[in-house]
Design an enzyme around this catalytic site. Structure first.
Site, PDB file in Angstrom:
ATOM      1  N   HIS A  97       0.792  -1.223   0.045  1.00  0.00           N
ATOM      2  CA  HIS A  97       0.123  -0.197  -0.115  1.00  0.00           C
ATOM      3  C   HIS A  97       1.102   1.082   0.022  1.00  0.00           C
ATOM      4  O   HIS A  97       1.435   1.671   0.845  1.00  0.00           O
ATOM      5  CB  HIS A  97      -0.906   0.045   1.290  1.00  0.00           C
ATOM      6  N   HIS A 107      -0.963  -6.565  -5.257  1.00  0.00           N
ATOM      7  CA  HIS A 107      -0.910  -7.864  -4.582  1.00  0.00           C
ATOM      8  C   HIS A 107      -0.354  -9.058  -5.432  1.00  0.00           C
ATOM      9  O   HIS A 107      -0.658  -8.847  -6.686  1.00  0.00           O
ATOM     10  CB  HIS A 107      -2.425  -8.188  -4.221  1.00  0.00           C
ATOM     11  N   ASN A 109       0.765 -13.430  -4.980  1.00  0.00           N
ATOM     12  CA  ASN A 109       0.862 -14.630  -4.349  1.00  0.00           C
ATOM     13  C   ASN A 109       1.247 -15.743  -5.224  1.00  0.00           C
ATOM     14  O   ASN A 109       0.816 -15.907  -6.257  1.00  0.00           O
ATOM     15  CB  ASN A 109      -0.583 -15.046  -3.726  1.00  0.00           C
ATOM     16  N   VAL A 110       2.265 -16.680  -4.703  1.00  0.00           N
ATOM     17  CA  VAL A 110       2.557 -17.993  -5.373  1.00  0.00           C
ATOM     18  C   VAL A 110       2.525 -19.099  -4.359  1.00  0.00           C
ATOM     19  O   VAL A 110       3.322 -18.708  -3.183  1.00  0.00           O
ATOM     20  CB  VAL A 110       3.765 -17.793  -6.151  1.00  0.00           C
ATOM     21  N   ARG A 111       2.134 -20.152  -4.522  1.00  0.00           N
ATOM     22  CA  ARG A 111       1.846 -21.200  -3.422  1.00  0.00           C
ATOM     23  C   ARG A 111       1.829 -22.600  -4.072  1.00  0.00           C
ATOM     24  O   ARG A 111       1.588 -22.686  -5.360  1.00  0.00           O
ATOM     25  CB  ARG A 111       0.875 -20.925  -2.593  1.00  0.00           C
ATOM     26  N   HIS A 149      -0.053  -5.769 -17.378  1.00  0.00           N
ATOM     27  CA  HIS A 149      -0.667  -6.758 -18.177  1.00  0.00           C
ATOM     28  C   HIS A 149       0.235  -7.461 -19.235  1.00  0.00           C
ATOM     29  O   HIS A 149       0.337  -8.692 -19.659  1.00  0.00           O
ATOM     30  CB  HIS A 149      -1.903  -6.330 -18.866  1.00  0.00           C
ATOM     31  N   HIS A 179     -21.169  -6.544  -4.617  1.00  0.00           N
ATOM     32  CA  HIS A 179     -22.372  -5.344  -4.241  1.00  0.00           C
ATOM     33  C   HIS A 179     -21.937  -4.260  -4.846  1.00  0.00           C
ATOM     34  O   HIS A 179     -22.898  -3.512  -4.816  1.00  0.00           O
ATOM     35  CB  HIS A 179     -22.300  -5.811  -2.686  1.00  0.00           C
ATOM     36  N   GLY A 263      -6.145 -19.261  11.652  1.00  0.00           N
ATOM     37  CA  GLY A 263      -4.796 -18.964  11.223  1.00  0.00           C
ATOM     38  C   GLY A 263      -4.130 -17.623  11.928  1.00  0.00           C
ATOM     39  O   GLY A 263      -4.931 -17.425  12.862  1.00  0.00           O
TER      40      GLY A 263
END
Length: 303
Positions: A97, A107, A109-111, A149, A179, A263
């Site tokens: 941020h 953001h 993430n690799v997992r 991109h 929403h 968690g």
């Protein structure tokens, strides 16, 4: 029987965390704090974070590697044949941020998840990879979205021409606030349950996604970081950060699973912005830069 080379993935992920932190420290001139933690049930992780920085107002780059002796039924509901196996899960995730409202939030993430073969059974380790990266701007700059991109496409195209369109569409659909009828940002790529190409090809694709983060994001930071801004623009940033909070607490599967399953709360909520704001039925002035953002929050072909 085939065993997954978990140590190779572990080495890549810890190296990726180090590389990203070093690059961000060099860019911002500020050091990340390190918090090493252990999970009583097995495993642990290393959280690297900044709070109150000049470039990064709040940022976390997290590595975790947790394991257990028996996969709980809730975690194997869609794969009942895996119930009772020992398991490992590891990954790197980050949320940044920035302070300047012209620099987008991001953001990544690799997992990997592994359910081990049971001793004495004629079976293999079962694995799958997941991850992605996405961009959440507060002000609309087409060249930033296209650059992000284009780097994502360049990372995936060597693995097959179908991957970028598929993972881009998946990202558009996943990071969507029903929403509000808008995306969280301009998207990127997102994938899960990847194992069909085999371990080597799947791991190679994961590495391409992880390695794409810095070239996708840092040029945007350097382009926007010195743009002057006013308190009104900071207020709009806080207003839009409210949508980030809404997505994470209402829709994000990782956040919900982590909070509901006991968690590590500090790690899970490190994705939250330092400040957010809500205004009742507020609309930006027609034709303003703030109003222009709405055109970025529906699916578009950027690359």
């Amino acid at each position: 029987m085939s065993a997954v080379p978990v140590s190779d993935v572990h080495a890549y992920l810890t190296g990726l965390q180090d590389n990203i932190v070093q690059a961000l420290e060099q860019a911002g001139g500020e050091s990340f704090r390190t918090d090493t933690w252990q999970r009583p049930e097995g495993g642990g992780g290393v959280s690297r974070l900044i709070e109150g920085g000049q470039l990064l107002e709040r940022a976390g780059v997290l590595f975790s590697h947790v394991h257990g002796t028996r996969l709980p039924p809730s975690a194997s509901a869609h794969r009942p044949e895996l119930a009772g196996r020992s398991w490992q899960a590891m990954g790197v995730s980050l949320v940044l941020h920035p302070r300047n409202p012209y620099v987008p939030t991001t953001h990544m993430n690799v997992r990997m998840f592994v359910a081990a073969a049971r001793p004495g059974h004629d079976e293999n380790d079962v694995f799958w990879f997941g991850g992605g990266l996405d961009l959440t701007p507060y002000y609309a700059f087409e060249d930033d979205a296209r650059h992000f991109h284009q780097v994502c496409r360049a990372a995936l195209d060597p693995h097959g021409a179908a991957y970028y369109p598929q993972y881009k569409r998946w990202c558009d659909e996943y990071f969507y606030l029903k929403h509000r009828q808008e995306m969280r940002g301009v998207g990127g790529v997102f994938f899960d349950d990847l194992n069909e190409p085999g371990f080597d090809a799947s791991f190679a694709l994961l590495r391409s996604v992880g390695d794409a983060f810095l070239p996708a994001y840092l040029p945007i930071v350097q382009r926007r970081r010195d743009t002057p801004y006013t308190q009104a623009q900071r207020d709009f940033q806080a207003y839009r950060r409210g949508r980030y909070v809404e997505f994470n607490l209402v829709f994000d599967r990782g956040t919900l699973f982590g909070l509901q399953s006991g968690g590590r709360t500090e790690s899970i909520l490190l994705s939250m912005p330092p400040m957010a704001q809500w205004r009742y039925d507020w609309q930006p002035a027609a034709g303003s830069p703030e109003a222009a953002l709405a055109g970025f929050l529906q699916p578009r072909d950027w690359a």
